[in-house]
Design an enzyme around this catalytic site. Structure first.
Site, PDB file in Angstrom:
ATOM      1  N   CYS A   1       2.548   1.595  11.682  1.00 60.82           N
ATOM      2  CA  CYS A   1       3.668   2.319  11.072  1.00 60.82           C
ATOM      3  C   CYS A   1       4.227   3.398  11.984  1.00 60.82           C
ATOM      4  O   CYS A   1       5.309   3.928  11.740  1.00 60.82           O
ATOM      5  CB  CYS A   1       3.220   2.944   9.750  1.00 60.82           C
ATOM      6  SG  CYS A   1       2.634   1.729   8.564  1.00 60.82           S
TER       7      CYS A   1
ATOM      8  N   GLY B   1       0.790  -1.220   0.000  1.00 57.79           N
ATOM      9  CA  GLY B   1       0.000   0.000   0.000  1.00 57.79           C
ATOM     10  C   GLY B   1       0.821   1.269   0.000  1.00 57.79           C
ATOM     11  O   GLY B   1       0.457   2.253  -0.646  1.00 57.79           O
ATOM     12  N   SER B   2       1.933   1.281   0.727  1.00 59.82           N
ATOM     13  CA  SER B   2       2.757   2.498   0.786  1.00 59.82           C
ATOM     14  C   SER B   2       3.330   2.848  -0.577  1.00 59.82           C
ATOM     15  O   SER B   2       3.347   4.017  -0.982  1.00 59.82           O
ATOM     16  CB  SER B   2       3.888   2.328   1.810  1.00 59.82           C
ATOM     17  OG  SER B   2       3.369   2.287   3.120  1.00 59.82           O
TER      18      SER B   2
ATOM     19  N   ALA C   1      -2.460  -6.668   0.063  1.00 57.09           N
ATOM     20  CA  ALA C   1      -2.957  -8.028   0.285  1.00 57.09           C
ATOM     21  C   ALA C   1      -3.016  -8.424   1.753  1.00 57.09           C
ATOM     22  O   ALA C   1      -3.929  -9.133   2.176  1.00 57.09           O
ATOM     23  CB  ALA C   1      -2.085  -9.024  -0.480  1.00 57.09           C
ATOM     24  N   HIS C   2      -2.044  -7.975   2.542  1.00 60.82           N
ATOM     25  CA  HIS C   2      -1.962  -8.509   3.910  1.00 60.82           C
ATOM     26  C   HIS C   2      -3.009  -7.943   4.852  1.00 60.82           C
ATOM     27  O   HIS C   2      -3.118  -8.380   5.999  1.00 60.82           O
ATOM     28  CB  HIS C   2      -0.549  -8.298   4.482  1.00 60.82           C
ATOM     29  CG  HIS C   2      -0.254  -6.923   4.977  1.00 60.82           C
ATOM     30  ND1 HIS C   2      -0.198  -6.623   6.316  1.00 60.82           N
ATOM     31  CD2 HIS C   2       0.020  -5.777   4.328  1.00 60.82           C
ATOM     32  CE1 HIS C   2       0.100  -5.340   6.465  1.00 60.82           C
ATOM     33  NE2 HIS C   2       0.238  -4.807   5.274  1.00 60.82           N
TER      34      HIS C   2
ATOM     35  N   THR D   1      11.054  -7.763 -10.894  1.00 60.63           N
ATOM     36  CA  THR D   1      10.583  -9.122 -11.151  1.00 60.63           C
ATOM     37  C   THR D   1       9.188  -9.316 -10.565  1.00 60.63           C
ATOM     38  O   THR D   1       8.924  -8.953  -9.408  1.00 60.63           O
ATOM     39  CB  THR D   1      11.550 -10.141 -10.531  1.00 60.63           C
ATOM     40  OG1 THR D   1      12.851  -9.937 -11.089  1.00 60.63           O
ATOM     41  CG2 THR D   1      11.096 -11.561 -10.802  1.00 60.63           C
TER      42      THR D   1
END
Length: 395
Positions: A326, A72-73, A201-202, A238
């Protein structure tokens, strides 16, 4: 500690077994780099594209409008820097809010150092952005409006569709940090007038280290990471095939279970709020009580210091937080709580508890009982609380 009650799901979530099962083959069996030309790699590339289509279907967008990131960051940074750079000739004004995640706030501060002007919209005491505030702030040179979908600390859900419409009416693009919302509430980028959206996702039972940025077709976006031609030439690096495949599986599961999850979590959330307010005096709930995430509870306990509260909860096997993970090392009170008008001394006594479908009613009741004991203990050591009680008794 035999008992562990995890109530910090806004910080991260447990990877669901189905998600892990979907990912595992792409570590040791189908491990090829999907950007390579041979058939072995093509199988992985096809699975990555399938994942892209799965997530696009949930968001209501085209697969080619999704770009996978490291989280997200990165997505927030890319949305703001990318649009600002691409449209600098049109204008150098950005609008955001005072309660954004620091991935947005610090990026906006960076843009201010590079010749952009940023307006930080106020919120009301429940954390809501009023559309009229955006109407007043927007200008002909505004290129981007960025308002988070749901606040990560107090759970308030913003009127995204209305705010996006205002941005469009004035010729500006609209970005939303949906990291806390995606997978937890319905999100449709067309219906909600969203041009760019960040997700991770997390936060929805997927793996760490993978996120996405949705970019509406026609929106120009300068590259943030340069190198290879991955992600349609827009984001080098990648391709994280296992992470992307796991992300898509988590989105698929969250979307299918959403109504049931919301109902279950809301019942537990309201049980927690009701018991705490009835049984622990001098407590307030932060955030909008109606327009809020189903799993989010944020309290402030007067005459209690948040860090001590967290330590004692941890000693009783309860994982909570005082705000964003954070900023867990900061001694300053939450910028979100200050923005909704709480004084420093009350904001310092905050506790965020975020639930999941793994949470039980027994977990809630155990937590409330431990909270009652801990807060009574902490207040007994506070001279401010002692003076407050004496004053009230005299009155």
């Amino acid at each position: 500690m035999s008992k562990l009650i995890y109530l910090d799901n806004a910080a991260t979530t447990r990877v669901r077994p189905e998600v892990l099962d979907a990912m595992l083959p792409y570590f040791c069996e189908e491990y090829a780099n999907p950007s390579s030309a041979y058939a072995f790699a093509g199988r992985t590339a096809a699975k990555v594209y399938e994942a892209r289509e799965t997530i696009a279907g949930v968001l209501g967008c085209k697969a080619k409008e999704l770009y996978f990131t490291a989280g997200g960051s990165e997505s927030d940074n890319w949305a703001i820097k990318g649009v600002a750079d691409a449209y600098a000739a049109k204008g150098r004004h950005i609008i955001t809010t005072k309660i954004e995640h620091h991935a947005v706030l610090h990026t906006c501060e960076f843009m201010e150092k590079h010749g952009f002007e940023v307006t930080y919209l106020p919120v009301d005491k429940s954390g809501l952005v009023h559309p009229e505030e955006l109407e007043k702030a927007i200008r002909p040179d505004t290129v981007l409006v960025s308002v988070m979908f749901a606040n990560n600390e107090i759970g308030t859900i913003e009127p995204i569709a209305r705010l996006g419409q205002i941005a469009h009416d004035h010729g500006a693009y609209f970005h939303t940090d949906a990291v806390q919302a995606f997978g937890h509430v319905p999100v449709n980028v067309d219906e909600m007038n969203i041009d760019l959206l960040s997700a991770s996702a997390h936060k929805l039972n997927g793996p760490k280290g993978v996120g996405l940025l949705y970019v509406r077709s026609g929106v120009k976006l300068s590259n943030l990471i340069h190198g290879g031609a991955q992600e349609l030439g827009k984001r080098a690096g990648t391709v994280n095939a296992p992470g992307i495949i796991g992300f898509a599986k988590a989105v698929e599961l969250a979307s299918a279970d959403m109504a049931k999850t919301i109902s279950y979590e809301t019942e537990l959330r309201d049980r927690l709020i009701k018991r705490v307010l009835e049984e622990i005096p001098y407590t307030i709930v932060n955030g909008d009580l109606k327009n809020r995430l189903s799993n989010n509870v944020n309290f402030c306990f007067r005459f209690v210091e948040g860090e001590s509260l967290l330590i004692l909860l941890d000693q009783n096997g309860i994982c909570g937080s005082s705000g964003s993970a954070c900023t867990s090392g900061s001694l300053d009170p939450s910028h979100v709580l200050l923005a909704i008008g709480l004084p420093h001394e009350i904001a310092h006594g905050s506790l965020r508890l975020t639930l999941s479908t793994d949470t039980t009613a027994e977990d809630i009741d155990y937590t409330v009982e431990k909270l009652k004991t801990i807060i009574e203990r902490l207040r007994s050591m506070s001279p401010l609380y002692e003076d407050f009680v004496k004053k009230n008794n005299k009155a």
